[in-house]
Scaffold this motif. Structure first.
Motif, PDB file in Angstrom:
ATOM      1  N   THR A  48       0.987  -3.069 -11.165  1.00 58.81           N
ATOM      2  CA  THR A  48       1.401  -2.325  -9.964  1.00 58.81           C
ATOM      3  C   THR A  48       0.292  -1.432  -9.404  1.00 58.81           C
ATOM      4  O   THR A  48      -0.047  -1.503  -8.225  1.00 58.81           O
ATOM      5  N   ARG A  76      -1.843  -1.895  -5.858  1.00 62.23           N
ATOM      6  CA  ARG A  76      -1.806  -0.901  -4.770  1.00 62.23           C
ATOM      7  C   ARG A  76      -3.223  -0.414  -4.450  1.00 62.23           C
ATOM      8  O   ARG A  76      -3.639  -0.384  -3.286  1.00 62.23           O
ATOM      9  N   VAL A 114       0.837  -1.210   0.000  1.00 58.56           N
ATOM     10  CA  VAL A 114       0.000   0.000   0.000  1.00 58.56           C
ATOM     11  C   VAL A 114       0.871   1.258   0.000  1.00 58.56           C
ATOM     12  O   VAL A 114       0.357   2.365   0.092  1.00 58.56           O
ATOM     13  N   LYS A 122      -5.257  -0.926  -0.994  1.00 61.28           N
ATOM     14  CA  LYS A 122      -5.603   0.274  -0.207  1.00 61.28           C
ATOM     15  C   LYS A 122      -7.109   0.407   0.029  1.00 61.28           C
ATOM     16  O   LYS A 122      -7.541   1.126   0.930  1.00 61.28           O
TER      17      LYS A 122
END
Ligand SMILES: Nc1ncnc2c1ncn2[C@@H]1O[C@H](COP(=O)(O)OP(=O)(O)OP(=O)(O)O)[C@@H](O)[C@H]1O
Ligand SMILES: [Mg+2]
Length: 368
Positions: free
Chosen positions: A273, A277, A250, A281
């Protein structure tokens, strides 16, 4: 006079609510009983036993689909990684969703309950009880599991354990760590995120929050994001979960994450990627809101102590950069300190075992 006062004091003391250590200090353990702590999670089930055994099994049960698969695999159900390995030739059942055993229909044959029971038995066999040895088990449930879902867990234990007790998962984690005062435990599992604040007593309803957006939610979100960006890539939810478990993060800065998925049968590389993330998150704002709520409704004198002792447990707690991200979010709420447990796989079952070994008799439910 002095004697009278002592008597009065004794009476008062016996009426007072027992402290947490008094509550759990009285069970007379004997050589004959095997105590087990079980964390029957949505994704992984683990057992810690008083004879030293520690085992973990992915929460899957597979039943051979037809005569051919029975010939290949045998007629018995397969568990964990073995079930996953043969998932094309078995009916693969995941007995839990959102931290509790799924209940498909009222009464009648519930395949999820059967699967949960068989998996619990399998776990217990791994704990190697001696024949005729009484087995006392403490099972972790989501922090705010309903009475009905606790009853389903008790049903699953029937015929497997002699006596059982259901406890809140994050409380079991805290008990195992021996940190029972001024601490906020966040157990990030596959089905639920469970938050629980502890202040030296057994936590009450108001001390706990369960959120339904956890690891499975992240997997689903990540699958959808990857599919949207790369519609030709072929992948399953298991492949996505494995990528998340290997690279999940994160933080702002990270190495690029490349996944290999087939396109029309040929392997190709995809950069995932940003999707990874963002999916990881996505469960953080809900957690931060709940942290805020548990701190804001706490005794004002101890709020500072609570905010500086936040502990992450569960598989999802391993996401790279998570403690920092939560601390950053907490800075806006007055600051905070976040750490992780050392043994995320067994934190729940170790705590449940410790409770089993110390629990006074009247806490147990005898199963018939
Ligand atoms: N390194 C990792 N990074 C991110 N997520 C991870 C990592 N390792 C495991 N997970 C995720 O953590 C979850 C499993 O954690 P855990 O074993 O604590 O859950 P569980 O106890 O089975 O679920 P629940 O408590 O909700 O019933 C899964 O969603 C898994 O994909
Ligand atoms: Mg769990």
């Amino acid at each position: 006079m002095a004697k009278k006062q002592t008597k009065k004091q004794d009476k008062k003391r016996s009426k007072a609510k027992p402290s947490i250590s008094e509550s759990f200090a009285a069970f007379p353990s004997n050589d004959k009983t095997l105590f087990v702590g079980i964390d029957l999670g949505t994704c992984r089930a683990s057992v810690s036993a008083s004879n030293g055994v520690r085992e973990v099994v992915p929460t899957y049960v597979g039943y051979p689909k037809d005569n051919i698969s029975e010939e290949l695999l045998g007629a018995q159900p397969l568990f964990g990684d073995t079930a996953l390995k043969h998932r094309l030739s078995v009916e693969l059942i995941r007995p839990l969703a959102h931290g509790v055993i799924q209940t498909k229909r009222k009464g009648g044959n519930n395949k999820y309950l059967t699967a949960a029971k068989q998996l619990t038995r399998h776990l217990l066999e791994k704990a190697r009880p001696k024949s005729n040895q009484p087995v006392y088990g403490v099972i972790g449930a989501p922090a705010r599991a309903s009475i009905a879902s606790k009853r389903v867990l008790i049903d699953a234990a029937r015929g497997v354990l002699d006596t059982v007790m259901i406890v809140s998962e994050p409380f079991a984690v805290a008990y195992g760590l021996g940190i029972l005062d001024q601490v906020l435990v966040i157990d990030i599992g596959a089905g639920t995120v469970d938050l629980c604040r502890l202040h030296g007593t057994i936590p009450e309803k108001k001390d706990q929050i369960t959120l339904d957006e956890a690891g499975d939610f992240v997997d689903d979100k990540l699958s959808k994001m990857i599919h949207k960006k790369y519609p030709n890539a072929q992948f399953t939810i298991n492949m996505v979960r494995k990528l998340k478990e290997r690279y999940g993060f994160v933080s702002k800065n990270a190495d690029r994450v490349k996944a290999s998925f087939p396109v029309k049968g040929r392997p190709k590389e995809f950069d995932i990627t940003d999707e990874l993330r963002n999916a990881c998150k996505s469960i953080v704002p809900g957690m931060v809101d709940s942290i805020d709520e548990l701190i804001a409704t706490y005794d004002p004198e101890f709020q500072q102590a609570l905010r500086s002792n936040v502990i992450l447990a569960g598989g999802g707690g391993q996401m790279i950069g998570l403690p920092n991200l939560i601390e950053e979010a907490m800075a806006e709420l007055g600051g905070g300190q976040v750490t992780r447990v050392d043994e995320p796989l067994f934190a729940g079952s170790n705590g449940a075992l410790k409770m089993a070994q110390r629990m006074p008799k009247h806490f147990w439910k005898v199963l018939t």
